[in-house]
Design a protein around this motif. Structure first.
Motif, PDB file in Angstrom:
ATOM      1  N   ALA A   3       0.842  -1.191   0.000  1.00  0.00           N
ATOM      2  CA  ALA A   3       0.000   0.000   0.000  1.00  0.00           C
ATOM      3  C   ALA A   3       0.876   1.239   0.000  1.00  0.00           C
ATOM      4  O   ALA A   3       2.042   1.204   0.382  1.00  0.00           O
ATOM      5  N   ARG A  23     -14.858   5.262  -6.750  1.00  0.00           N
ATOM      6  CA  ARG A  23     -14.428   4.178  -5.859  1.00  0.00           C
ATOM      7  C   ARG A  23     -15.119   4.297  -4.509  1.00  0.00           C
ATOM      8  O   ARG A  23     -15.280   5.402  -3.980  1.00  0.00           O
ATOM      9  N   LYS A  47     -11.819  -4.368   4.276  1.00  0.00           N
ATOM     10  CA  LYS A  47     -11.645  -4.277   2.815  1.00  0.00           C
ATOM     11  C   LYS A  47     -12.905  -4.735   2.090  1.00  0.00           C
ATOM     12  O   LYS A  47     -13.246  -4.196   1.027  1.00  0.00           O
ATOM     13  N   ILE A  52     -11.589   0.371  -1.990  1.00  0.00           N
ATOM     14  CA  ILE A  52     -10.295   0.872  -1.524  1.00  0.00           C
ATOM     15  C   ILE A  52     -10.322   0.903   0.004  1.00  0.00           C
ATOM     16  O   ILE A  52     -11.287   1.389   0.595  1.00  0.00           O
ATOM     17  N   ASP A  90      -4.823  -0.541   0.924  1.00  0.00           N
ATOM     18  CA  ASP A  90      -4.443   0.240  -0.257  1.00  0.00           C
ATOM     19  C   ASP A  90      -3.649   1.499   0.098  1.00  0.00           C
ATOM     20  O   ASP A  90      -2.728   1.878  -0.615  1.00  0.00           O
ATOM     21  N   TYR A  91      -4.048   2.163   1.191  1.00  0.00           N
ATOM     22  CA  TYR A  91      -3.360   3.384   1.624  1.00  0.00           C
ATOM     23  C   TYR A  91      -3.278   3.386   3.143  1.00  0.00           C
ATOM     24  O   TYR A  91      -4.176   2.889   3.828  1.00  0.00           O
TER      25      TYR A  91
END
Length: 161
Positions: A3, A23, A47, A52, A90-91
């Motif tokens: 990520a 998204r 998730k 995302i 992802d982040y």
């Protein structure tokens, strides 16, 4: 792929960019001081709530304020790197506040995911989430894993006679 760890000040732009792309953003947060199976299951379940997954990791001063003396064991950058290496993430963004209300206001995710030690009614950021139109999801397996419990077990096993 790991990520992306983003700077705190980039959260609002990330949220806007992801929304423009259509998204669905799921957000989860925690200290993640000693990563364990409960953390992994929490993030896997989070998730599933979106396309995302953005994870907020508490900064060192906020962990110390929340968890007490001797914590965190790992610095925020290392904790963020470990969380970023997990497949569902992802982040990652490190935040200084004691709760994630300011980050929720900036990121504006579709869903705010909390672990099963909460109910929808007891999520600290629940009122703000409702005001902002963010749904709240309780995700993950039963809370029978904890960093505090792991540290206590390590101390018990390796205590000198």
């Amino acid at each position: 792929m790991n990520a992306q760890i983003i700077p705190r000040e980039a959260a609002a732009e990330l949220g806007a960019q992801l929304r423009r792309a259509g998204r669905r953003i799921a957000f989860a947060n925690g200290c993640f001081d000693v990563l364990h199976a409960g953390h992994v299951r929490y993030l896997q379940a989070a998730k599933q709530q979106g396309d995302i997954l953005v994870v907020g990791v508490n900064s060192d001063p906020s962990v110390a304020a929340l968890k007490g003396p001797g914590r965190p064991l790992l610095p925020a950058e290392a904790r963020a790197e470990l969380v970023a290496a997990l497949e569902p993430v992802d982040y990652v963004v490190i935040f200084d506040e004691l709760n994630v209300e300011p980050l929720l206001s900036e990121l504006r995710p579709d869903v705010h995911c909390k672990g099963p030690d909460y109910t929808v009614e007891t999520v600290p950021e629940g009122a703000l989430a409702k005001k902002l139109g963010i749904s709240v999801a309780i995700v993950g397996d039963p809370k029978d894993h904890s960093t505090r419990g792991m540290l206590a077990e390590i101390a018990r096993r390796y205590r000198k006679p």
